[in-house]
Design a protein around this motif. Sequence first.
Motif, PDB file in Angstrom:
ATOM      1  N   GLY A  51      21.004  24.046   7.704  1.00  0.00           N
ATOM      2  CA  GLY A  51      20.785  24.187   9.143  1.00  0.00           C
ATOM      3  C   GLY A  51      20.083  23.017   9.794  1.00  0.00           C
ATOM      4  N   VAL A  52      19.971  21.868   9.127  1.00  0.00           N
ATOM      5  CA  VAL A  52      19.352  20.689   9.745  1.00  0.00           C
ATOM      6  C   VAL A  52      20.134  20.345  11.015  1.00  0.00           C
ATOM      7  N   PRO A  53      19.470  20.156  12.151  1.00  0.00           N
ATOM      8  CA  PRO A  53      20.180  19.884  13.408  1.00  0.00           C
ATOM      9  C   PRO A  53      21.054  18.636  13.324  1.00  0.00           C
ATOM     10  N   VAL A  54      22.149  18.662  14.050  1.00  0.00           N
ATOM     11  CA  VAL A  54      23.152  17.599  14.016  1.00  0.00           C
ATOM     12  C   VAL A  54      23.409  17.104  15.432  1.00  0.00           C
ATOM     13  N   SER A  55      23.547  15.797  15.579  1.00  0.00           N
ATOM     14  CA  SER A  55      23.999  15.199  16.840  1.00  0.00           C
ATOM     15  C   SER A  55      25.436  14.729  16.660  1.00  0.00           C
ATOM     16  N   VAL A  56      26.335  15.208  17.519  1.00  0.00           N
ATOM     17  CA  VAL A  56      27.744  14.841  17.477  1.00  0.00           C
ATOM     18  C   VAL A  56      28.005  13.812  18.568  1.00  0.00           C
ATOM     19  N   LEU A  57      28.522  12.650  18.181  1.00  0.00           N
ATOM     20  CA  LEU A  57      28.798  11.559  19.105  1.00  0.00           C
ATOM     21  C   LEU A  57      30.301  11.450  19.323  1.00  0.00           C
ATOM     22  N   GLN A  83      23.770  19.100  18.854  1.00  0.00           N
ATOM     23  CA  GLN A  83      23.805  18.442  20.150  1.00  0.00           C
ATOM     24  C   GLN A  83      25.155  17.758  20.304  1.00  0.00           C
ATOM     25  N   LEU A  84      25.782  17.882  21.477  1.00  0.00           N
ATOM     26  CA  LEU A  84      27.053  17.236  21.754  1.00  0.00           C
ATOM     27  C   LEU A  84      26.837  16.141  22.789  1.00  0.00           C
ATOM     28  N   LEU A  85      27.102  14.902  22.384  1.00  0.00           N
ATOM     29  CA  LEU A  85      26.951  13.754  23.267  1.00  0.00           C
ATOM     30  C   LEU A  85      28.321  13.155  23.556  1.00  0.00           C
ATOM     31  N   ALA A 136      20.722  10.325  20.880  1.00  0.00           N
ATOM     32  CA  ALA A 136      20.820  11.334  19.812  1.00  0.00           C
ATOM     33  C   ALA A 136      19.428  11.853  19.447  1.00  0.00           C
ATOM     34  N   LYS A 137      19.296  13.158  19.361  1.00  0.00           N
ATOM     35  CA  LYS A 137      18.001  13.782  19.072  1.00  0.00           C
ATOM     36  C   LYS A 137      17.766  13.997  17.577  1.00  0.00           C
ATOM     37  N   HIS A 138      18.845  14.076  16.811  1.00  0.00           N
ATOM     38  CA  HIS A 138      18.716  14.578  15.452  1.00  0.00           C
ATOM     39  C   HIS A 138      19.012  13.505  14.406  1.00  0.00           C
ATOM     40  N   ASP A 139      18.640  13.812  13.170  1.00  0.00           N
ATOM     41  CA  ASP A 139      18.724  12.832  12.093  1.00  0.00           C
ATOM     42  C   ASP A 139      20.034  12.872  11.313  1.00  0.00           C
ATOM     43  N   VAL A 140      20.888  13.824  11.604  1.00  0.00           N
ATOM     44  CA  VAL A 140      22.224  13.847  11.029  1.00  0.00           C
ATOM     45  C   VAL A 140      23.207  13.536  12.153  1.00  0.00           C
ATOM     46  N   ILE A 141      24.053  12.529  11.930  1.00  0.00           N
ATOM     47  CA  ILE A 141      24.971  12.044  12.953  1.00  0.00           C
ATOM     48  C   ILE A 141      26.410  12.321  12.518  1.00  0.00           C
TER      49      ILE A 141
END
Length: 410
Positions: A51-57, A83-85, A136-141
């Motif tokens: 469940g580590v937060p993810v930022s989607v680019l 997060q969706l960017l 991006a807020k999170h450490d998984v991209i």
Amino acid sequence: MTSHTIPVYLWFVIGLCCVASAHAAVAALLHSVKGIARTDHEPQRTHGLDGVPVSVLKPLCGEEPRLFSNLESFCRQTYPSFQLLFGVASANDPAASVVRRLARCYPACDIELVIDVAMHGSNRKVGNLINLAARAKHDVIVIADSDIAVESDYLSRVTAPLSDASVGVVTCLYRARRIGGFWARLGALFIDEWFAPSVHMANTFGHAKFGFGATLALTRHTLGRIGGFEALRNCLADDYWLADRVRALGLRTVLSDVVVATDVTERDLTSLWRRETRWLRTIRSINPVGFAFLCITFASPWLLTGALLGLAFDTSGADLAQSTADMIVDASTSLGLSARLLLHWRCARSARAFWRDLPLIPLRDVLMCAQWAAALFGSSVVWRGVRVPLDGEMQSGDGYDGNAPEQLRN
């Protein structure tokens, strides 16, 4: 009679026919339409990084036929926190209005539209990614092309391998989703019945030197170690070079068992030819040896050659050498034909699709052969409407117009 009654060059051609048939047989047997053949015999985890937060680019440019539904598939993820960017270079880009509508439809999703004209380098897609990464807020991209659609467990599954410290980047294969008529059908066959089986074979035999823009997942720490997206700002095949730089750190590339859907929208031969020839020339620039051997992967011309040779041997005599050669080419042609039909059957979505597209197979293979021959020459490709060099670095001033259509996919 001895074998010298048949010229050496003819034995060479017979050998190539046999190799092409063997390749078709292996491709047909290994190909899986539902997932990727695993080489470690261990199932991939399906619960993500706990469940580590993810930022989607998602860099965007222009409105595509299914842009809203493609982006919407990312809003329907079951992943606990993401997060969706979405990035565009201009507020007037039609994709911006699509993202705003998406945000209204999914107010519970963490959606942000990033409008930034900063270029950073010659590759404007990478420039877009640089702008997105800054938010991006999170450490998984997770980086994903705009023209793909995914299932609801996509984020959980593509991030799962990153829990292994030896894994640097995760990438995804894709299947074609045709939008249009005849030429889009040919384009879909290119992806489903040549590209995807080739990747399956490479992955099965331990060749993991790839990276596909459909999905690239990695950690912020790994991205920083390769110099960030800034290190790719002038690269043409940025998805490949990102994965390659990660591999240079001693980390592995994992081909996920997730297969996403990608849109194929070509409406004429010119656009189809340019896109596929660009892919082949890019392969040539990255892996010249591998590119040279691609000629044996286009089955139909070799099957036709084998059939003609067999017919010639049947009508020209019956000495030992010719009888042996005739037996070899007949067996090779039968094997290759059966394998090509099997691959088409395994790739077809339905019995109707199998019979509908069957007459296109020879045309598709011959067209790929012609494209391969064309890709032997030339030092540039047409990418997003402009011509750029194949030297690994896009020269200053190259790139694409920020308002250009997204139909020429990276």
